[in-house]
Motif scaffolding. Sequence first.
Motif, PDB file in Angstrom:
ATOM      1  N   LEU A   1       0.788  -1.226   0.000  1.00 15.63           N
ATOM      2  CA  LEU A   1       0.000   0.000   0.000  1.00 15.63           C
ATOM      3  C   LEU A   1       0.821   1.277   0.000  1.00 15.63           C
ATOM      4  N   MET A   2       2.045   1.233   0.514  1.00 17.01           N
ATOM      5  CA  MET A   2       2.809   2.458   0.693  1.00 17.01           C
ATOM      6  C   MET A   2       3.960   2.552  -0.300  1.00 17.01           C
ATOM      7  N   GLY A   3       3.636   2.858  -1.538  1.00 14.75           N
ATOM      8  CA  GLY A   3       4.679   3.106  -2.511  1.00 14.75           C
ATOM      9  C   GLY A   3       5.443   4.362  -2.138  1.00 14.75           C
ATOM     10  N   ASP A   4       6.596   4.545  -2.721  1.00 15.70           N
ATOM     11  CA  ASP A   4       7.425   5.700  -2.390  1.00 15.70           C
ATOM     12  C   ASP A   4       7.874   6.371  -3.679  1.00 15.70           C
ATOM     13  N   ILE A   5       7.415   7.592  -3.893  1.00 13.92           N
ATOM     14  CA  ILE A   5       7.736   8.315  -5.121  1.00 13.92           C
ATOM     15  C   ILE A   5       9.233   8.596  -5.232  1.00 13.92           C
ATOM     16  N   THR A   6       9.938   8.533  -4.100  1.00 16.22           N
ATOM     17  CA  THR A   6      11.382   8.793  -4.101  1.00 16.22           C
ATOM     18  C   THR A   6      12.142   7.815  -4.987  1.00 16.22           C
TER      19      THR A   6
ATOM     20  N   ALA B   1      -0.591   5.127  -1.197  1.00 15.09           N
ATOM     21  CA  ALA B   1      -2.048   5.228  -1.107  1.00 15.09           C
ATOM     22  C   ALA B   1      -2.496   6.574  -0.556  1.00 15.09           C
ATOM     23  N   ILE B   2      -1.753   7.116   0.398  1.00 11.08           N
ATOM     24  CA  ILE B   2      -2.154   8.380   1.016  1.00 11.08           C
ATOM     25  C   ILE B   2      -2.173   9.506  -0.020  1.00 11.08           C
ATOM     26  N   LEU B   3      -1.122   9.581  -0.838  1.00  8.50           N
ATOM     27  CA  LEU B   3      -1.061  10.640  -1.848  1.00  8.50           C
ATOM     28  C   LEU B   3      -2.165  10.473  -2.890  1.00  8.50           C
ATOM     29  N   VAL B   4      -2.428   9.247  -3.300  1.00  7.47           N
ATOM     30  CA  VAL B   4      -3.458   9.012  -4.316  1.00  7.47           C
ATOM     31  C   VAL B   4      -4.829   9.433  -3.794  1.00  7.47           C
ATOM     32  N   VAL B   5      -5.174   9.024  -2.584  1.00  4.80           N
ATOM     33  CA  VAL B   5      -6.465   9.395  -2.011  1.00  4.80           C
ATOM     34  C   VAL B   5      -6.561  10.910  -1.856  1.00  4.80           C
ATOM     35  N   ALA B   6      -5.460  11.530  -1.419  1.00  3.41           N
ATOM     36  CA  ALA B   6      -5.454  12.990  -1.272  1.00  3.41           C
ATOM     37  C   ALA B   6      -5.701  13.674  -2.607  1.00  3.41           C
ATOM     38  N   MET B   7      -5.038  13.206  -3.663  1.00  3.92           N
ATOM     39  CA  MET B   7      -5.180  13.841  -4.977  1.00  3.92           C
ATOM     40  C   MET B   7      -6.546  13.562  -5.613  1.00  3.92           C
ATOM     41  N   LEU B   8      -7.171  12.463  -5.250  1.00  7.73           N
ATOM     42  CA  LEU B   8      -8.499  12.156  -5.776  1.00  7.73           C
ATOM     43  C   LEU B   8      -9.584  13.001  -5.114  1.00  7.73           C
ATOM     44  N   ILE B   9      -9.326  13.496  -3.915  1.00  9.66           N
ATOM     45  CA  ILE B   9     -10.365  14.180  -3.150  1.00  9.66           C
ATOM     46  C   ILE B   9     -10.100  15.672  -2.984  1.00  9.66           C
ATOM     47  N   VAL B  10      -8.898  16.039  -2.562  1.00  2.55           N
ATOM     48  CA  VAL B  10      -8.640  17.434  -2.160  1.00  2.55           C
ATOM     49  C   VAL B  10      -8.679  18.416  -3.333  1.00  2.55           C
ATOM     50  N   PRO B  11      -7.956  18.182  -4.448  1.00  8.47           N
ATOM     51  CA  PRO B  11      -8.054  19.137  -5.564  1.00  8.47           C
ATOM     52  C   PRO B  11      -9.474  19.317  -6.102  1.00  8.47           C
ATOM     53  N   PRO B  12     -10.245  18.234  -6.306  1.00  7.91           N
ATOM     54  CA  PRO B  12     -11.631  18.445  -6.754  1.00  7.91           C
ATOM     55  C   PRO B  12     -12.475  19.212  -5.740  1.00  7.91           C
ATOM     56  N   ALA B  13     -12.232  18.955  -4.440  1.00  8.64           N
ATOM     57  CA  ALA B  13     -12.987  19.678  -3.416  1.00  8.64           C
ATOM     58  C   ALA B  13     -12.677  21.168  -3.460  1.00  8.64           C
ATOM     59  N   ALA B  14     -11.405  21.502  -3.696  1.00  4.95           N
ATOM     60  CA  ALA B  14     -11.018  22.912  -3.823  1.00  4.95           C
ATOM     61  C   ALA B  14     -11.612  23.514  -5.103  1.00  4.95           C
ATOM     62  N   ALA B  15     -11.544  22.746  -6.200  1.00  3.93           N
ATOM     63  CA  ALA B  15     -12.086  23.232  -7.472  1.00  3.93           C
ATOM     64  C   ALA B  15     -13.587  23.471  -7.378  1.00  3.93           C
ATOM     65  N   TYR B  16     -14.266  22.662  -6.589  1.00  5.55           N
ATOM     66  CA  TYR B  16     -15.711  22.797  -6.404  1.00  5.55           C
ATOM     67  C   TYR B  16     -16.075  24.163  -5.822  1.00  5.55           C
ATOM     68  N   LEU B  17     -15.170  24.727  -5.017  1.00  2.00           N
ATOM     69  CA  LEU B  17     -15.411  26.032  -4.402  1.00  2.00           C
ATOM     70  C   LEU B  17     -15.035  27.199  -5.303  1.00  2.00           C
ATOM     71  N   LEU B  18     -14.339  26.904  -6.401  1.00  2.00           N
ATOM     72  CA  LEU B  18     -13.841  27.960  -7.272  1.00  2.00           C
ATOM     73  C   LEU B  18     -14.726  28.246  -8.477  1.00  2.00           C
ATOM     74  N   THR B  19     -15.567  27.296  -8.848  1.00  2.00           N
ATOM     75  CA  THR B  19     -16.370  27.478 -10.062  1.00  2.00           C
ATOM     76  C   THR B  19     -17.666  26.680  -9.975  1.00  2.00           C
ATOM     77  N   ASP B  20     -18.648  27.101 -10.737  1.00  2.00           N
ATOM     78  CA  ASP B  20     -19.927  26.379 -10.821  1.00  2.00           C
ATOM     79  C   ASP B  20     -20.091  25.687 -12.164  1.00  2.00           C
ATOM     80  N   LYS B  21     -19.048  25.730 -12.991  1.00  3.73           N
ATOM     81  CA  LYS B  21     -19.098  25.108 -14.305  1.00  3.73           C
ATOM     82  C   LYS B  21     -18.239  23.847 -14.307  1.00  3.73           C
ATOM     83  N   LEU B  22     -18.798  22.734 -14.788  1.00  2.00           N
ATOM     84  CA  LEU B  22     -18.113  21.444 -14.708  1.00  2.00           C
ATOM     85  C   LEU B  22     -16.783  21.436 -15.449  1.00  2.00           C
ATOM     86  N   SER B  23     -16.763  21.928 -16.675  1.00  3.40           N
ATOM     87  CA  SER B  23     -15.521  21.902 -17.452  1.00  3.40           C
ATOM     88  C   SER B  23     -14.420  22.699 -16.747  1.00  3.40           C
TER      89      SER B  23
END
Length: 292
Positions: A119-124, A205-227
């Motif tokens: 589960l814990m790959g290392d990008i290093t 796994a931690i980085l993948v879950v973070a990138m799947l959730i946090v950027p979209p959550a931030a983007a959701y607050l920045l715009t009301d248009k899907l594209s």
Amino acid sequence: MSYDLWILLTGGLVGATCGIVGTFLVLRKMAMVADAISHTVLLGIVGAFLISQTLEGPLMLIGAILVGLLTTFFIQILDSSGVQTDAAIGVVFTALFSVGVILVSLYARNVHLDVDHVLMGDITFIPFKTVEWNGISLGPEAFWLISIVFVIDVILLIVMFKELKITSFDPAMAAALGIPVTVIHYIFMSMVSITTVASFDSVGAILVVAMLIVPPAAAYLLTDKLSNMIVWSASIGVISSTLGYYAAKWLNVSIAGSMASSAGLIFLVVFLFSPRHGMISKYLARRRLTLN
């Protein structure tokens, strides 16, 4: 290319790919499915090892993807049967992950195959495992795997954009229009499974879950248009990876952890200062109304 550049490119691709797919996960209120998949794939990897008796080769990826799809199938079955989505995710997540842990304990005790290893790959270490063709190094294996998945996700997004959009916002209307909601759901969850599996073994796994959730959550607050949300989400993923890498070098800390933390900090800034949905912006708007 240099060691630093390969890590930046791979991290940026993971951020962009996860951001694109994560946008629809957030809209469908299924963000934690990514966390479930990133753990239940242990069962697929163990099963592939028991068949092949090796930790190398495509069987590892195939086994992980199959169990990722199985995870989404079971969650959908429970959800359609009346079980709440979050409860369905919890039941399937813990059940399949536990089976994987038991199989590791029974049949792979003396093999370098444990929960941390899987589960814990290392990008290093990404630049050290390369793809070679005719004796020429073409770059890290992880980079090419993520690149292929990114292209697949973008193609599917372009082809099914209308269907994904309608089924994400109003599944009932999509069904009334004759759109095969269930088929679209499983195609999308296949995208989630492939993206998660292709990313987590290299970057964790931690980085993948973070990138799947946090950027979209931030983007959701920045715009009301899907594209625009998709573009913002992918961009925040890339920016988080870049800032996180240089912060990790400066502080001499975990690269993946630093990238995930950078995504969290960006979300905090957006949460506070987003022009329309930020807490401070809302406070100032209310204050102006009160003064008027």
